[in-house]
Design an enzyme around this catalytic site. Structure first.
Site, PDB file in Angstrom:
ATOM      1  N   LYS A  23       0.868  -1.314   0.004  1.00 54.98           N
ATOM      2  CA  LYS A  23      -0.050  -0.292   0.024  1.00 54.98           C
ATOM      3  C   LYS A  23       0.798   1.129  -0.089  1.00 54.98           C
ATOM      4  CE  LYS A  23      -3.410   2.574   2.586  1.00 54.98           C
ATOM      5  NZ  LYS A  23      -4.535   2.533   3.754  1.00 54.98           N
ATOM      6  N   HIS A  50      -9.491 -30.928 -33.763  1.00 58.59           N
ATOM      7  CA  HIS A  50     -10.485 -30.080 -33.560  1.00 58.59           C
ATOM      8  C   HIS A  50     -11.367 -30.374 -32.260  1.00 58.59           C
ATOM      9  CE1 HIS A  50      -9.623 -27.374 -36.623  1.00 58.59           C
ATOM     10  NE2 HIS A  50      -9.585 -28.235 -37.669  1.00 58.59           N
TER      11      HIS A  50
END
Length: 508
Positions: free
Chosen positions: A140, A270
């Site tokens: 922070k 696929h």
């Protein structure tokens, strides 16, 4: 005010001491005062480096069995003060709080403890409180403090602090803050998911990611988030692409159905199987899988459920394929397969697959349990007068496994534990069946005596009639249509055996 900060002090408190020594020696070399706790303090002393115990700063010992060590205003004040704020500076002086410029902390290994099967009490004790608080406070206040929150960042930190001769830039401090919040948010997500049993909340965090060459198409960006190294050892070939990974995922999940079975080989394209066979030897399995659709096999994904031997590798070598996957390879087989420069060769490890499936949908996500149900002989109910013979039953279950992993609507035709053809992704089950029959015939399969598997029920008897006319004598399907009896009646009238599984296997 300059955004470059000269560090004068550092708080070091870590669970793991691995890789820490070079960091401590560099900080000492730069004349940076070190503050530390417990085992870390002892470790620093063994290096012959001066260190100030945190207890000397706070006036309190480590208490509650080590649960409380750094949770004190004199520690967090030293981290959270704003160095360009006169009131903060005055309060630090008034309360004799030392400025802390660098925080080096890691967290208790919560996820590893859960994965180890430890007791709940041991797991609870690995929920870090002080460490997570120090990380959040330092991150922070990145404008003044640099936070190192993982041993994986030690080398990066050493480079920054060495090149700056003890000074750090705002850009680097903010960059390390981002790393810190990534660590803390991932940690909290893991803890929540351990505790959560009732809340309808989806939380996920994956800290390992890589950018792919592109996504499904070259104009799309693509990324993979996960630990591929836990799944595979990559022995050869180019980098896996987005489409490769989708096909590899489909291949691995399909072959999971045949774990421990006789030698089985599958070829996928696929995301759908275009060839599958189970045989006495892997070479035979590969040959019969390829025979299922030698056209689609070009550029496909190959996977085996057992070691690939020299004979099988020699057969594979003549086919252009993207990826070969197996639990192991003989040395000679590897040399044969490696002759194709770009062919990707993977050793599949015994790693757990994901238990849930996630996909984007509209402006949110769809999450579901993975379909882990595999149809077995015990699940079957016999609906017709004619019952399948043992070899037909074996083929029905074989076909059902493939059907489960094929795009809906789907029909799978099989014979003698070999995929003859499948109809995939059709908008009608009749179309799927017609596609499968036409495809099987185009590759020379005799469907007389073949079996048919469907991923969902037949609402009308048209499919069993078409199958009957093609020579198919045995059918497996979930059942559950209000018109099931029509299909049963047709089968009884034409000596076809049909069994119900009671489980639908849609795959959209």
């Amino acid at each position: 005010m300059s955004t470059t900060k000269k560090a004068a002090s550092a708080l070091v408190s870590v669970f793991s001491k691995e890789g820490l020594e070079p960091v401590i020696r560099k900080l000492d070399e730069l004349g940076i005062t070190l503050y530390s706790t417990g085992g870390t303090e002892k470790f620093i002393r063994t290096l012959g480096v001066n260190v100030v115990p945190v207890e000397d700063v706070t006036g309190y010992p480590s208490i509650l069995g080590g649960r409380v060590k750094t949770l004190h205003p004199k520690v967090f004040g030293g981290i959270l003060n704003r160095q360009d704020n006169e009131n903060d500076t005055a309060e630090l002086e008034a309360y004799d709080i030392p400025q802390i410029d660098i925080v080096i902390v890691d967290l208790y290994p919560f996820e590893k403890t859960v994965a180890s099967g430890a007791s709940e009490q041991d797991i609870i004790e690995k929920i870090d409180i002080g460490g997570i608080s120090l990380i959040r406070a330092a991150a922070k206040n990145f404008r003044d403090v640099l936070c190192v929150s993982s041993m994986e960042d030690y080398n990066d930190f050493l480079q920054v602090i060495s090149e700056g001769d003890g000074s750090t830039s705002l850009k680097d401090r903010k960059r390390f803050a981002a790393k810190a919040f990534n660590i803390s948010s991932h940690y909290d997500t893991a803890i929540f998911n351990y505790f959560n049993e009732e809340e309808l909340v989806y939380k996920a965090s994956e800290t390992k990611g890589q950018q792919l060459r592109y996504g499904e198409n070259p104009h799309q960006k693509g990324y993979f988030f996960g630990d591929l190294e836990a799944m595979f050892d990559k022995l050869h070939g180019k980098a896996l692409s987005y489409n490769n990974l989708l096909d590899v995922d489909a291949a691995v999940n399909l072959m999971e159905e045949f774990r421990g079975d006789d030698p089985t080989f599958a070829i996928l394209k696929h995301n759908n199987a275009c060839g599958v066979a189970t045989r006495r030897t892997l070479k035979e399995a590969y040959a019969d899988a390829l025979a299922g659709d030698p056209v689609s096999a070009f550029g496909g994904i190959l996977i085996a459920n057992t070691k690939i031997d020299t004979e099988t590798a020699q057969e594979i070598s003549g086919l252009f394929c993207e990826v070969v996957i197996a639990p192991s390879y003989t040395d000679e087989a590897l040399e044969i397969l490696k002759k194709k420069k770009n062919r990707i060769i993977l050793v599949q490890k015994d790693a757990a697959l994901a238990a849930t499936q996630v996909r984007t949908c509209l402006n949110g996500l769809l999450v579901q349990e993975k379909n882990t149900r595999t149809d077995t002989a015990e699940d079957l109910t016999y609906q017709t007068n004619n019952k399948p013979a043992d070899n037909e039953l074996e083929d029905l279950l074989f076909a059902s496994k493939i059907c489960k992993h094929t795009k809906s609507n789907t029909i799978v035709l099989a014979k003698n534990r070999q995929l003859c053809a499948s109809g995939t992704g059709q908008t009608s089950r009749v179309d799927a069946l017609k596609q499968a029959i036409e495809k099987a015939r185009s590759f020379g399969f005799d469907l007389n005596g073949a079996v048919m598997a469907s991923d969902a029920f037949f609402p009308f008897p048209d499919c069993v009639e078409i199958a009957d006319n093609a020579g198919i004598r045995t059918v497996i399907q979930p059942g559950g249509s209000i018109k099931d009896q029509l299909s049963i009646d047709y089968c009884n009238a034409h000596n076809i055996a049909m069994v119900f599984t009671g489980t639908r296997h849609f795959k959209h």
